[in-house]
Structures are given as C-alpha cells and as structure tokens.
Design a protein around this motif. Structure first.
Motif, mmCIF file in Angstrom:
data_model
loop_
_atom_site.group_PDB
_atom_site.id
_atom_site.type_symbol
_atom_site.label_atom_id
_atom_site.label_comp_id
_atom_site.label_asym_id
_atom_site.label_seq_id
_atom_site.Cartn_x
_atom_site.Cartn_y
_atom_site.Cartn_z
ATOM 1 N N ALA A 72 0.810 -1.209 0.000
ATOM 2 C CA ALA A 72 0.000 0.000 0.000
ATOM 3 C C ALA A 72 0.852 1.271 0.000
ATOM 4 O O ALA A 72 0.516 2.252 -0.669
ATOM 5 N N GLU A 73 1.975 1.235 0.700
ATOM 6 C CA GLU A 73 2.825 2.432 0.778
ATOM 7 C C GLU A 73 3.514 2.759 -0.544
ATOM 8 O O GLU A 73 4.074 3.844 -0.703
ATOM 9 N N GLU A 74 3.466 1.841 -1.493
ATOM 10 C CA GLU A 74 4.063 2.095 -2.802
ATOM 11 C C GLU A 74 3.133 2.863 -3.733
ATOM 12 O O GLU A 74 3.565 3.356 -4.777
ATOM 13 N N ILE A 75 1.861 2.970 -3.381
ATOM 14 C CA ILE A 75 0.881 3.647 -4.229
ATOM 15 C C ILE A 75 1.054 5.158 -4.118
ATOM 16 O O ILE A 75 1.028 5.725 -3.029
ATOM 17 N N ALA A 93 -10.343 9.745 -0.042
ATOM 18 C CA ALA A 93 -9.800 9.960 1.306
ATOM 19 C C ALA A 93 -10.043 8.727 2.180
ATOM 20 O O ALA A 93 -9.211 8.380 3.032
ATOM 21 N N MET A 94 -11.172 8.055 1.969
ATOM 22 C CA MET A 94 -11.469 6.830 2.703
ATOM 23 C C MET A 94 -10.413 5.766 2.430
ATOM 24 O O MET A 94 -9.957 5.069 3.344
ATOM 25 N N VAL A 95 -10.000 5.655 1.160
ATOM 26 C CA VAL A 95 -8.960 4.693 0.786
ATOM 27 C C VAL A 95 -7.628 5.066 1.428
ATOM 28 O O VAL A 95 -6.918 4.219 1.975
ATOM 29 N N VAL A 96 -7.291 6.344 1.365
ATOM 30 C CA VAL A 96 -6.029 6.819 1.961
ATOM 31 C C VAL A 96 -6.007 6.528 3.451
ATOM 32 O O VAL A 96 -5.002 6.071 4.009
ATOM 33 N N ASN A 97 -7.132 6.780 4.119
ATOM 34 C CA ASN A 97 -7.210 6.564 5.557
ATOM 35 C C ASN A 97 -7.117 5.088 5.916
ATOM 36 O O ASN A 97 -6.384 4.706 6.836
ATOM 37 N N HIS A 98 -7.845 4.243 5.208
ATOM 38 C CA HIS A 98 -7.876 2.823 5.545
ATOM 39 C C HIS A 98 -6.516 2.163 5.373
ATOM 40 O O HIS A 98 -6.095 1.360 6.221
ATOM 41 N N ARG A 102 0.864 7.182 2.074
ATOM 42 C CA ARG A 102 1.854 8.209 2.423
ATOM 43 C C ARG A 102 1.288 9.617 2.249
ATOM 44 O O ARG A 102 0.308 9.841 1.525
ATOM 45 N N ASP A 103 1.916 10.582 2.889
ATOM 46 C CA ASP A 103 1.399 11.951 2.944
ATOM 47 C C ASP A 103 1.357 12.641 1.585
ATOM 48 O O ASP A 103 0.520 13.527 1.368
ATOM 49 N N ASN A 104 2.245 12.277 0.676
ATOM 50 C CA ASN A 104 2.312 12.957 -0.616
ATOM 51 C C ASN A 104 1.535 12.227 -1.708
ATOM 52 O O ASN A 104 1.737 12.472 -2.896
#
Length: 382
Positions: A72-75, A93-98, A102-104
């Motif tokens: 996930a962190e590679e996306i 944002a739901m996908v980012v949160n779940h 990463r922040d960028n």
C-alpha cells in the motif's frame, strides 16, 4: 412492502411497473444488493451507504494488492469514482485513511459522471503517471445502491431502481519498467466523446426532484438517441487509430457520398467492421436493450457479446465497474492471448461515450490466475 421511507411510498402500480422492468432486465437471481435494502423497511441512510461502499472498495483493493504483491505504501496516485454517492470526506480519502497511504499521495474522487467514469479514471491516472515517474496508480470504480434509491412514483425515475446492483473493481496502473514483464495489458488508446453541449443529451439522464419533492434520477425517452449519437461520434474518432486502412477508406467514401448526395435516401451509413480491430469487446452492461442495440449497430457476434451478457445476468449492472467484470470473464474463459486487442466502451450521463483500448502483453492462463468468474468458468459455454 408499501412504506419505503418517511418521504415517500410506492403505489401498487409503481411496484408492478418495477416488477415488469426486472423481469425484462436480463438479470439472474444471483446479483447482489446491500443488506440495508433487504430489511423491512429498508434502512436507507448515510451510515449504511458508507458501509456499503467501504465493503466493496476495501474488499476489491485488498484482493488486488494480494494478487499483485504491491504494498500500500508504494501507491502514489489514487483515483476513485462513484456517480451518486459523494460523502465528505471523499471516497479517495477513505482509501487513503484505511490503508494509511503516504502523505504525498495524489488523490482524486470523480462523482456525477455516470457509468463511463471508470474509463475517465483511466485517462486521469494515465496523465498523472506521465508526470510522476516510477509510480503506481490505484483506480477504484463503484456505485452506491443505498444512496441512489428512489422512493417516489415517477416512472422515468423508477427505472433506475431496477438497473443497478452492488459491485466494484480495483485496477492498478504502473509506469515502472520493472513491471513490464508481469503486467497483463498495455494501454493503447483513450477516446472520450461529450455531447453535453446539446440540451437533449444533457437532460437524458439527470438527478432531480419529482412533483412530490422526492429526489431521483430521471431517464428520459431521449436516452437511446443520445447514446446512438454519442456512440457514432466516438467510434468515428476511434476508427482512425484502430481500423485497417481498407475499412477507414470505405468509411470516408460513405461519408463523402452521403454529404454529396444527401437527398438520396438509399445511401445508408457505413459502420466499420470493428471485429477486424479487436478480439474482445467489453461493452458496458447498461441493460439488455442497450446490449441488443450495440450488437446490432456494431455487427458483433453472440460470442463477442457474451462477456457483457453474462456479466449482466450474473452480477447485474455494476455501473462503471462492469467493463472490468467483462474483462475478467474473458480471462476466466481462457480467451485472452498475447497480442489480443480489447475494447472497453461505456456510456455516462452528460451525455458521454468513452472508449479505452488495451493490448494483452501475455496469454492469461485461467488455471493459474483465478478471478470472480473462476467458479463459473466450467459451467459457461466458451
């Protein structure tokens, strides 16, 4: 079941009308609806709508990451699309949160763009990948049944209650050179056609209130003519990129003849043979009538229409994700060979027609790569 919501109720004639639509829909008995709508009365609210979308989206992404072995962190890019459900925070944002991305991470959420938004998401992701080297782009296409249900008695709005089913798809695009050996497809062409400047096209699918102030989506009588007009413009552009020169020449000759001899009715419009350009067709499952018309207009065989018809029967119209169900069907049936060309085409409100063309980078072995159709592959005529 008569009382459906405090803001409206179905009359008996409305229930009969919806029953007739369902009987002619081409849907089988195995399509999916959220549990919130199976209760008496249905539990229609923001919390249940969010729960429905989360179950589809998170499940699709989890399976995608498991198959691709991508972390996930590679996306670096997330693009989500859902037409009627537009909560805050957004679905992206739901996908980012779940997944605690990463922040960028660059994220976009497309809404209100209809069933063709999944292919629009592909184009957006492609453009973003062009300026972000060595990145993965995650695309998630879904629709929300809970939030889109109409509780009034306007027949033009009741049709949409019968057309859609629960579903979604997650797709991963990469511009990493190291992924070329394991990727399934290469993106070749994207053609988008928008007829929103014409009022009859713009108003053919529109969300509005009925006379009782109940919100729903109106499907006008102009929808088929709008689809035909937009399809013609889309394939005219697409043909320049994919058709053999002989077919292009015949098309241009017919076009010129019709312009010069426009008063002579015997000159019929020429539709190119797209079976010379593609091995597989993934036509959006808008409904049986749409499928029948597309098969007639494009001159496709029953074999070429099978992925679309089987998807409609087994999973229903899952909106923008349906073209991915169809591609998965082709894979599960062992149809996809290296070098095969695939045409995904979908319509959307606005009115839009979008096409995406892929080329298979390798032969897909259904015994080694399972998908949602694998359990049915032995029961379907190939």
């Amino acid at each position: 079941m008569n009382v459906m919501k405090s803001t409206g109720k179905f009359r008996d004639e409305s229930l009969d009308f919806q029953k007739k639509i369902l009987e002619r829909s081409g849907f089988g008995e195995g399509t999916y609806a959220p549990t919130s709508l199976l209760k008496t009365p249905p539990n229609v609210c923001l919390a249940e709508a969010r729960k429905e979308t989360e179950s589809v989206v998170i499940g699709a992404i989890a399976e995608l990451l498991s198959r691709t072995k991508v972390k996930a962190e590679e996306i670096g890019i997330v693009v989500t699309n859902c037409c009627v459900f537009n909560p805050t925070p957004s679905l992206s944002a739901m996908v980012v949160n779940h997944y605690k991305l990463r922040d960028n991470v660059v994220s976009y959420n497309l809404s209100g763009m209809g069933c063709s938004a999944g292919l629009i998401s592909i184009e957006l992701a492609k453009q973003l990948l062009q300026v972000r080297p060595n990145s993965y782009a995650l695309i998630v296409s879904t629709e929300n049944i809970n939030d889109g249900l109409y509780f009034g008695n306007n027949r033009s709005m009741l049709v949409s209650n019968c057309l859609f089913r629960m579903g979604g798809a997650a797709i991963l695009l990469s511009n990493l050179t190291s992924d070329s050996h394991r990727s399934k497809y290469c993106l070749k062409h994207i053609v988008r056609t928008h007829k929103g400047s014409q009022n009859h096209c713009y108003n053919s699918i529109i969300q509005e209130e009925d006379d009782d102030n109940i919100t729903g989506v109106t499907l006008s009588k102009n929808i088929m003519s709008s689809a035909g007009q937009t399809l013609k413009a889309n394939i005219s552009t697409l043909g320049k990129y994919v058709l053999p020169f002989s077919e292009q020449l015949r098309f241009v000759t017919n076009f010129v003849a019709k312009k010069l001899f426009f008063k002579v009715r015997v000159i019929k419009s020429f539709t190119p043979n797209f079976m010379l350009a593609f091995e597989h067709f993934c036509i959006h499952t808008g409904g049986k009538a749409v499928q029948d018309e597309m098969q007639k207009v494009l001159g496709l065989s029953d074999w070429h229409m099978e992925p679309s018809r089987m998807t409609l029967y087994r999973y229903g119209n899952t909106s923008s994700s349906s073209v991915w169900y169809e591609l998965a069907y082709c894979e599960a049936q062992g149809r996809v060979k290296k070098g095969d060309r695939i045409w995904q085409i979908a319509f959307g409100s606005g009115f839009k027609c979008n096409s995406v063309v892929w080329c298979a980078l390798r032969t897909i072995d259904p015994t080694k790569e399972k998908n949602l159709w694998s359990e049915f592959s032995t029961h379907v005529t190939n």
